[in-house]
Design a protein around this motif. Structure first.
Motif, PDB file in Angstrom:
ATOM      1  N   LYS A 178       7.474  -2.885  31.533  1.00 29.93           N
ATOM      2  CA  LYS A 178       6.286  -2.084  31.280  1.00 29.93           C
ATOM      3  C   LYS A 178       5.533  -1.835  32.587  1.00 29.93           C
ATOM      4  O   LYS A 178       5.400  -2.734  33.424  1.00 29.93           O
ATOM      5  N   SER A 179       5.053  -0.621  32.753  1.00 33.94           N
ATOM      6  CA  SER A 179       4.338  -0.271  33.982  1.00 33.94           C
ATOM      7  C   SER A 179       2.860  -0.659  33.884  1.00 33.94           C
ATOM      8  O   SER A 179       2.332  -0.910  32.793  1.00 33.94           O
ATOM      9  N   PHE A 180       2.201  -0.680  35.023  1.00 31.63           N
ATOM     10  CA  PHE A 180       0.759  -0.957  35.122  1.00 31.63           C
ATOM     11  C   PHE A 180      -0.004   0.121  34.348  1.00 31.63           C
ATOM     12  O   PHE A 180       0.203   1.316  34.548  1.00 31.63           O
ATOM     13  N   ASP A 181      -0.899  -0.286  33.443  1.00 35.56           N
ATOM     14  CA  ASP A 181      -1.694   0.687  32.690  1.00 35.56           C
ATOM     15  C   ASP A 181      -3.053   0.079  32.370  1.00 35.56           C
ATOM     16  O   ASP A 181      -3.504  -0.858  33.053  1.00 35.56           O
ATOM     17  N   THR A 182      -3.680   0.575  31.304  1.00 32.65           N
ATOM     18  CA  THR A 182      -5.018   0.075  30.962  1.00 32.65           C
ATOM     19  C   THR A 182      -5.006  -1.403  30.578  1.00 32.65           C
ATOM     20  O   THR A 182      -6.045  -2.065  30.621  1.00 32.65           O
ATOM     21  N   THR A 183      -3.844  -1.925  30.229  1.00 34.14           N
ATOM     22  CA  THR A 183      -3.759  -3.358  29.920  1.00 34.14           C
ATOM     23  C   THR A 183      -4.194  -4.188  31.118  1.00 34.14           C
ATOM     24  O   THR A 183      -5.029  -5.102  31.003  1.00 34.14           O
ATOM     25  N   GLU A 184      -3.625  -3.876  32.267  1.00 32.56           N
ATOM     26  CA  GLU A 184      -3.977  -4.615  33.487  1.00 32.56           C
ATOM     27  C   GLU A 184      -5.397  -4.291  33.949  1.00 32.56           C
ATOM     28  O   GLU A 184      -6.094  -5.151  34.510  1.00 32.56           O
ATOM     29  N   GLU A 185      -5.852  -3.055  33.708  1.00 34.67           N
ATOM     30  CA  GLU A 185      -7.241  -2.713  34.043  1.00 34.67           C
ATOM     31  C   GLU A 185      -8.202  -3.572  33.201  1.00 34.67           C
ATOM     32  O   GLU A 185      -9.154  -4.160  33.729  1.00 34.67           O
ATOM     33  N   ASN A 186      -7.931  -3.619  31.910  1.00 32.53           N
ATOM     34  CA  ASN A 186      -8.804  -4.394  31.024  1.00 32.53           C
ATOM     35  C   ASN A 186      -8.732  -5.893  31.305  1.00 32.53           C
ATOM     36  O   ASN A 186      -9.722  -6.618  31.127  1.00 32.53           O
ATOM     37  N   LEU A 187      -7.582  -6.347  31.752  1.00 40.35           N
ATOM     38  CA  LEU A 187      -7.423  -7.759  32.082  1.00 40.35           C
ATOM     39  C   LEU A 187      -8.397  -8.168  33.186  1.00 40.35           C
ATOM     40  O   LEU A 187      -9.006  -9.247  33.139  1.00 40.35           O
TER      41      LEU A 187
END
Length: 533
Positions: A357-366
């Motif tokens: 999985k690529s970097f997305d809002t998941t990592e932003e929200n983390l």
């Protein structure tokens, strides 16, 4: 005769404390020569007491406090006290006229507001009868708040031979509210030909802020007195026969000054009345956290405020520098807690789970959630209240992270649109420079990925705020907003985001209401619904 208005800051549920405050105001007014005193609506118990009004022990405590007060007020002074009243199993929003050591009459509020932030029909029965009492040769009619907004109660008082109307209020602030109050009272004055005295509460209560700004008008509807906004205190008015004589009229505040004072008062009372030792907030180098910090320092003083910068690999150097400069300008305790090691640790733990999985809002929200966790840890350790820093525009469209930058106990600027945030920052710097200029002039960004700005995914804030106001505060349809000149794509995008993010707003902290409709108790939208109509 000299009349006094007690523009009081009352504490909900603190009946004895409020009674002692009323007594102190009465004694001070009496020494100043006043022989009639007005207190705000439900001054004895504070406003709004909400579901406390269902408790029998609450009424018992109110009765005890009222009896204590009656026994101690100066006998040759008439005092109008707002309080809840229970009669034969029915409950009323009441105002009692007290003098010569007893309650001479009790008025029950006729019109029970059941809109916006008000739900008095849930708690009270409506009164039916006027109360007019004679004091020092003048007949005064008593009204409570919403009774001034409808013609019936004022006309009833006139028919009962009233010569002056006295209205006690707990009227919360929102933008431009005072002009509406002027108009409403002038309508009553035109109908009755009677002068009116309007006494309002002051202070913060959860999301509401009461602005005071009590005033008096003569029988021509001319303003003859006005008290300061957002300040508790006593003021005096001379009644010559039945004519109120002109006295001090406080100069009106600018929009920015009024909103800023409302936010300061709302935060100060929330922190102090709930006995928090102080506050802590994340200082990002952006405009929202900068404004929040400025208000916090003005509300509580620099020793009760802590700011924390939590830079990541995406945080610009100028953000770090600007945050440090502002912390130095306002002289608060300041810490820098880099989150890169924590972020890398979380990413390592999740690497197999997120494989491919690529970097997305998941990592932003983390990143936002790591910051929220750190602030809550500081709160737990030291007892400070965490202030969230999201504005109304972000709150509307969900430009915030659950359990991240939304984590906290008080969302100070949650009802302040982004365009107003900039105006408030400029206003505050006009008093004294506390916000570095670059924070105000640079493009806003969450800084959760490389080269990110808010306008990557949102319309310009001037457009967003206008659409939000039309849709949220005025309940206009999408078609009507497009007719106002906004593009269909912008309107559909913004309104869709507003609808989709109700679930987030339900979980947001309480915050100060400054618009006619905030995201709080006055806007109740279902989370699960079909809005395709």
């Amino acid at each position: 005769m000299k009349l006094a208005i007690a523009q009081m800051n009352c504490m909900v549920g603190a009946m004895q404390q409020n009674a002692e405050h009323i007594l102190a105001q009465a004694e001070e007014a009496y020494r100043a020569g006043a022989r009639l005193l007005l207190t705000p609506e439900l001054a004895l118990c504070g406003y709004p007491p909400e579901d406390l009004l269902f408790r029998q022990d609450f009424y018992h405590a109110n009765t005890q406090a009222l009896n204590w007060l009656v026994q101690r007020l100066p006998h040759d002074m008439a005092v109008i006290v707002g309080h809840p009243d229970e009669v034969a199993g029915k409950r009323y929003n009441a105002a009692s006229v007290i003098h010569t050591g007893r309650i001479q009459a009790t008025y029950h509020k006729h019109h029970l507001p059941n809109y916006s932030v008000f739900d008095e029909e849930r708690y009270f029965e409506a009164g039916q009868l006027p109360v007019v009492f004679e004091w020092h040769g003048v007949r005064y009619g008593v009204l409570i708040c919403a009774d001034s907004w409808e013609s019936g109660p004022a006309l009833q008082a006139l028919q009962a031979s009233a010569q002056v109307l006295l209205t006690i209020n707990a009227s919360p602030y929102h933008l431009h509210k005072q002009q509406t109050r002027y108009q409403v009272l002038r309508d009553r004055i035109r109908e009755t030909g009677l002068p009116m005295v309007y006494a309002n509460m002051v202070g913060g209560q959860d999301e509401l802020v009461f602005d005071g700004a009590s005033f008096s008008m003569n029988r021509l509807g001319e303003l003859v007195q006005e008290l300061p906004m957002f300040e508790a205190g006593l003021a005096y008015l001379t009644i010559d026969g039945t004519t109120p004589l002109a006295t001090d009229i406080t100069a009106p505040l600018s929009t920015e000054s009024a909103v800023y004072k409302a936010l300061v008062l709302g935060l100060r009372d929330y922190v102090n009345k709930n006995k928090f030792p102080g506050v802590v907030l994340g200082l990002s180098g952006g405009i929202d956290s900068a404004l929040t910090l400025a208000i916090a320092v003005d509300a509580l003083g620099k020793t009760r405020v802590k700011a924390v910068m939590m830079p990541s690999e995406f945080t610009a150097g100028i953000s770090v520098a600007d945050a440090a400069e502002m912390a130095q300008l306002v002289e608060v305790e300041y810490s820098v807690l880099p989150i890169k090691p924590l972020f890398e640790g979380f990413c390592a733990t999740l690497s197999e789970e997120f494989s491919g999985k690529s970097f997305d809002t998941t990592e932003e929200n983390l990143q936002a959630r790591i910051r929220g966790m750190l602030l809550m840890a500081i709160s737990n350790k030291f007892g400070s209240l965490v202030l969230t820093t999201g504005n109304k525009s972000e709150t509307a469209v969900g430009y915030s992270t659950l359990y991240g930058d939304m984590a906290g106990g008080f969302a100070l600027i949650k009802d302040v649109p982004k365009t107003l945030v900039y105006k408030l920052a400029t206003y505050r710097n006009g008093l004294s420079r506390v916000i570095p200029e670059r924070i105000i002039t640079r493009a806003p960004s969450a800084e959760l990925r490389e080269n990110q700005t808010d306008q990557d995914s949102l319309p310009p804030y001037e457009v967003l705020d206008a659409i939000m106001e039309a849709y949220v505060e005025k309940d206009l349809s999408i078609a009507r907003i497009i007719e106002m000149g906004y593009t269909a794509s912008d309107v559909q995008r913004v309104t869709r985001l507003i609808d989709r993010n109700e679930y987030k707003r339900r979980q947001a902290a309480v915050g100060v209401r400054i618009t006619e409709r905030g995201f709080g108790k006055d806007r109740r939208y279902p989370i699960t619904c079909n809005l395709s109509f």
